[in-house]
Enzyme design. Structure first.
Site, short mmCIF file in Angstrom:
data_model
loop_
_atom_site.label_atom_id
_atom_site.label_comp_id
_atom_site.label_asym_id
_atom_site.label_seq_id
_atom_site.Cartn_x
_atom_site.Cartn_y
_atom_site.Cartn_z
N GLN A 188 0.74 -1.31 0.18
CA GLN A 188 0.00 0.09 -0.13
C GLN A 188 0.95 1.57 -0.06
OE1 GLN A 188 -3.43 1.79 2.77
NE2 GLN A 188 -1.61 1.86 3.77
N THR A 231 5.46 0.81 14.25
CA THR A 231 4.10 0.51 14.25
C THR A 231 3.22 0.86 15.48
OG1 THR A 231 2.11 -0.96 13.87
CG2 THR A 231 4.47 -1.70 14.16
N GLU A 263 1.17 -0.94 16.66
CA GLU A 263 1.07 -2.01 17.17
C GLU A 263 2.05 -2.44 18.45
OE1 GLU A 263 -0.99 -5.43 16.56
OE2 GLU A 263 -2.33 -3.72 16.15
N TYR A 310 3.90 -10.51 14.92
CA TYR A 310 3.96 -9.25 14.07
C TYR A 310 4.47 -8.13 15.02
CZ TYR A 310 3.10 -5.04 11.81
OH TYR A 310 3.27 -3.57 11.19
N LYS A 319 8.37 -6.51 15.06
CA LYS A 319 8.71 -5.04 14.80
C LYS A 319 9.36 -4.33 15.94
CE LYS A 319 6.75 -3.98 10.60
NZ LYS A 319 7.33 -3.20 9.44
P1 NAP Z 1 1.72 -4.11 2.76
O1 NAP Z 1 0.75 -3.53 2.01
O2 NAP Z 1 1.45 -5.37 3.45
O3 NAP Z 1 3.07 -4.09 1.92
C1 NAP Z 1 4.19 -4.79 2.34
C2 NAP Z 1 5.22 -4.89 1.50
O4 NAP Z 1 6.33 -5.97 1.87
C3 NAP Z 1 4.47 -5.63 0.00
O5 NAP Z 1 5.28 -5.04 -1.03
C4 NAP Z 1 5.13 -6.97 0.07
O6 NAP Z 1 5.49 -7.76 -0.99
C5 NAP Z 1 6.46 -6.88 0.93
N1 NAP Z 1 6.90 -8.02 1.47
C6 NAP Z 1 6.55 -8.82 2.25
N2 NAP Z 1 7.31 -9.83 2.76
C7 NAP Z 1 8.54 -9.63 2.08
C8 NAP Z 1 9.79 -10.25 1.83
N3 NAP Z 1 10.02 -11.48 2.54
N4 NAP Z 1 10.66 -9.58 1.20
C9 NAP Z 1 10.28 -8.64 0.51
N5 NAP Z 1 9.33 -7.95 0.60
C10 NAP Z 1 8.30 -8.31 1.43
O7 NAP Z 1 2.04 -3.00 3.83
P2 NAP Z 1 1.69 -1.47 4.10
O8 NAP Z 1 0.37 -1.14 4.73
O9 NAP Z 1 2.23 -0.66 2.72
O10 NAP Z 1 2.87 -0.91 5.40
C11 NAP Z 1 4.33 -0.56 4.81
C12 NAP Z 1 4.83 -0.95 6.31
O11 NAP Z 1 4.56 -0.10 7.29
C13 NAP Z 1 4.96 -2.41 6.86
O12 NAP Z 1 6.18 -2.82 7.06
C14 NAP Z 1 3.75 -2.25 7.65
O13 NAP Z 1 4.42 -3.38 8.47
C15 NAP Z 1 4.30 -0.95 8.32
N6 NAP Z 1 3.08 -0.47 8.90
C16 NAP Z 1 1.83 -0.14 8.34
C17 NAP Z 1 0.78 0.41 8.97
C18 NAP Z 1 -0.43 0.66 8.05
O14 NAP Z 1 -1.48 0.87 8.62
N7 NAP Z 1 -0.36 0.37 6.85
C19 NAP Z 1 0.98 0.95 10.13
C20 NAP Z 1 2.28 0.89 10.66
C21 NAP Z 1 3.22 0.29 9.91
P3 NAP Z 1 4.05 -8.42 -1.90
O15 NAP Z 1 3.44 -7.16 -2.52
O16 NAP Z 1 4.75 -9.29 -2.64
O17 NAP Z 1 3.29 -8.99 -0.94
O1 G4F Z 2 -7.24 -3.98 9.85
P1 G4F Z 2 -6.64 -4.96 10.79
O2 G4F Z 2 -6.18 -6.03 10.24
O3 G4F Z 2 -5.35 -3.94 11.22
P2 G4F Z 2 -4.03 -4.03 12.38
O4 G4F Z 2 -4.38 -5.33 13.16
O5 G4F Z 2 -4.66 -3.05 13.27
O6 G4F Z 2 -2.97 -3.86 11.73
C1 G4F Z 2 -2.49 -2.83 11.09
O7 G4F Z 2 -2.29 -1.74 11.33
C2 G4F Z 2 -1.03 -1.87 12.27
C3 G4F Z 2 -0.91 -0.39 12.85
O8 G4F Z 2 -1.47 -0.42 14.23
C4 G4F Z 2 0.26 -2.17 11.09
F1 G4F Z 2 1.15 -2.06 11.76
C5 G4F Z 2 -0.10 -3.64 10.69
O9 G4F Z 2 0.83 -3.70 9.68
C6 G4F Z 2 -1.56 -3.23 9.87
O10 G4F Z 2 -1.50 -2.35 8.80
O11 G4F Z 2 -7.18 -5.15 12.07
C7 G4F Z 2 -7.92 -4.08 12.74
C8 G4F Z 2 -8.77 -4.47 13.75
C9 G4F Z 2 -8.48 -5.56 14.59
O12 G4F Z 2 -8.53 -5.42 15.90
C10 G4F Z 2 -9.10 -6.78 14.24
O13 G4F Z 2 -9.27 -7.75 15.19
O14 G4F Z 2 -9.91 -4.94 13.43
C11 G4F Z 2 -10.37 -6.25 13.97
N1 G4F Z 2 -11.24 -6.86 12.92
C12 G4F Z 2 -12.65 -7.26 13.06
N2 G4F Z 2 -12.86 -7.94 12.25
C13 G4F Z 2 -10.93 -7.59 11.87
C14 G4F Z 2 -11.95 -8.28 11.23
N3 G4F Z 2 -9.54 -7.44 11.21
C15 G4F Z 2 -9.61 -7.93 9.86
N4 G4F Z 2 -8.30 -8.10 9.29
N5 G4F Z 2 -10.49 -8.85 9.48
C16 G4F Z 2 -11.81 -8.66 10.01
O15 G4F Z 2 -12.67 -9.55 9.55
#
Ligand code: NAP
Ligand code: G4F
Length: 368
Positions: free
Chosen positions: A12, A125, A127, A149, A153
């Protein structure tokens, strides 16, 4: 011209960051994983696929990471690659630690050995706070991870800090709270909701199965957040920053708001499914962004209500285009229904039936 290397450019955040950096005049390199079906739809969606240089690399493979740095010769590395789905980390804890914990350390080691002034951004994060009951959370709040996770992290969070202090590296953590967009993966709750709402509105789906509706998150808009990543690396001194909106909403509120956008009542469609609940969850995340507002001069531009509207309208538009026969890069049509594919749920169901399930589902700070 500045050079940036983004790991995980197919996710993303990667494409939004690439677009942002291209607009700033950077030469952008990005790592991607070899998969059987190419996964570049987000880069295509934002029109950046042909403006960046892609390098194959896996976070578990040191030589490919070294190769990526050698090719890109970056001034800045944005380490976004991760197994980022919390739910999956309970199914694949070892892979998660290899990619999310050791993977970042591999990068830090490469930069340390090269002795070049490469700035390093670690995607940390909210988390990390996990079971901590204090809200809002800031850079000094106790971190008690509640998933494999988050534990992985947390290791990377500290290694980034440790390399900064031990070796004088410009290594920074962005402690980003949840951020969402139309490019969010379909397994995450927000996009799962908005995609389902669009399908329900068009008569393609009749119910939405969700797990825990009571958990609360601080949801922001991904394009706002990639700007903060860049700002963090433009400071005079390396440091760690919380990036958040400072507002908290429950999953139930998100659902309600999403159905409101299309004029439907969520109660008519949402079904609670025990199998979608996690062995342990994080109950409330809300970030105090005071430091980033003051030092980075950053603030979020998109509100919760606007975010939900952007995502619902985007999914609705895509399904309408799809139904009219238009072909465009997109993830939803090929997405399998998670309830059918998550094998661990079958194991949990069996354990429950046999009365063997031991997980309490909630970690208490009492006695910690
Ligand atoms: P995402 O959509 O899940 O993207 C993760 C990326 O990592 C994808 O390009 C994925 O490749 C790649 N990847 C996974 N495993 C890999 C591996 N073994 N080697 C190389 N690349 C790999 O995550 P995002 O939402 O963009 O988030 C970006 C980063 O911020 C992540 O580290 C996430 O944990 C962190 N983060 C996200 C949030 C959030 O709310 N979005 C909040 C806090 C922190 P593929 O496309 O091939 O799967
Ligand atoms: O959307 P989620 O899967 O995100 P979560 O677990 O907050 O993690 C995301 O945000 C983190 C930052 O705080 C990142 F580090 C992480 O990589 C990722 O981007 O779940 C959000 C909440 C959880 O409490 C989950 O239990 O939604 C609740 N939930 C309820 N029903 C669900 C569902 N989550 C998912 N994925 N699917 C459900 O059906």
């Amino acid at each position: 011209m500045k050079r940036a290397l983004i790991t995980g450019i197919t996710g993303q955040d990667g494409p939004y960051l690439a677009k942002f950096l291209l607009e700033k005049g950077y030469k952008v390199f990005g790592t991607y994983r070899r998969v059987s079906t190419p996964n570049f739809w987000r880069l295509q969606d934002l029109g950046v696929l042909n403006k960046i240089t892609l390098i194959p690399a896996d976070m578990s493979d040191m030589s490919s990471l070294l190769e990526a740095v050698t090719i890109a010769e970056p001034d800045e590395v944005y380490n976004l690659a991760a197994q980022s789905f919390v739910g999956n980390s309970f199914d694949q804890p070892l892979l998660t630690s290899d990619v999310d914990a050791s993977g970042s350390t591999r990068f830090l080691e490469i930069i340390r050995h090269l002795k070049k002034n490469i700035k390093f951004y670690q995607a940390s994060t909210s988390e990390l706070y996990g079971a901590c009951e204090k809200v809002p959370q800031d850079e000094h709040t106790l971190m008690i991870p509640n998933s494999p996770y988050a534990a992985a992290k947390l290791y990377s969070f500290h290694m980034t800090r440790i390399y900064r202090h031990s070796y004088g590296m410009f290594a920074c953590n962005g402690i980003l709270f949840n951020h969402e967009s139309p490019l969010r993966g379909l397994e995450f709750v927000t996009r799962k909701i908005t995609n389902s709402v669009a399908r329900i509105k068009l008569g393609l789906q009749h119910e939405l199965r969700l797990g825990n509706l009571d958990t609360k998150r601080d949801w922001g808009y991904a394009p706002d957040y990639v700007k903060a990543m860049w700002l963090i690396l433009q400071q005079d001194k390396p440091d760690d920053f919380v990036i958040s909106t400072g507002e908290m909403h429950s999953v139930r509120e998100f659902v309600q708001e999403a159905f409101n956008v299309v004029g439907l009542n969520w109660k008519d469609f949402v079904v609670s499914d025990e199998r979608l609940k996690r062995p342990l969850d994080v109950y409330q995340l809300c970030g105090n962004n005071g430091k980033s507002r003051k030092v980075l001069k950053w603030k979020p531009a998109v509100t919760f209500k606007e975010l939900v509207k952007i995502m619902v309208e985007s999914d609705l538009g895509r399904w309408q285009r799809y139904m009219e026969g238009e072909v465009f890069p997109w993830d939803a049509p090929n997405h399998s229904h998670e309830v059918d594919i998550v094998s661990r749920n079958v194991v949990r169901d069996k354990e429950k039936e046999a009365g063997k399930s031991k997980g309490k589902g909630k970690f208490s700070l009492k006695g910690w």
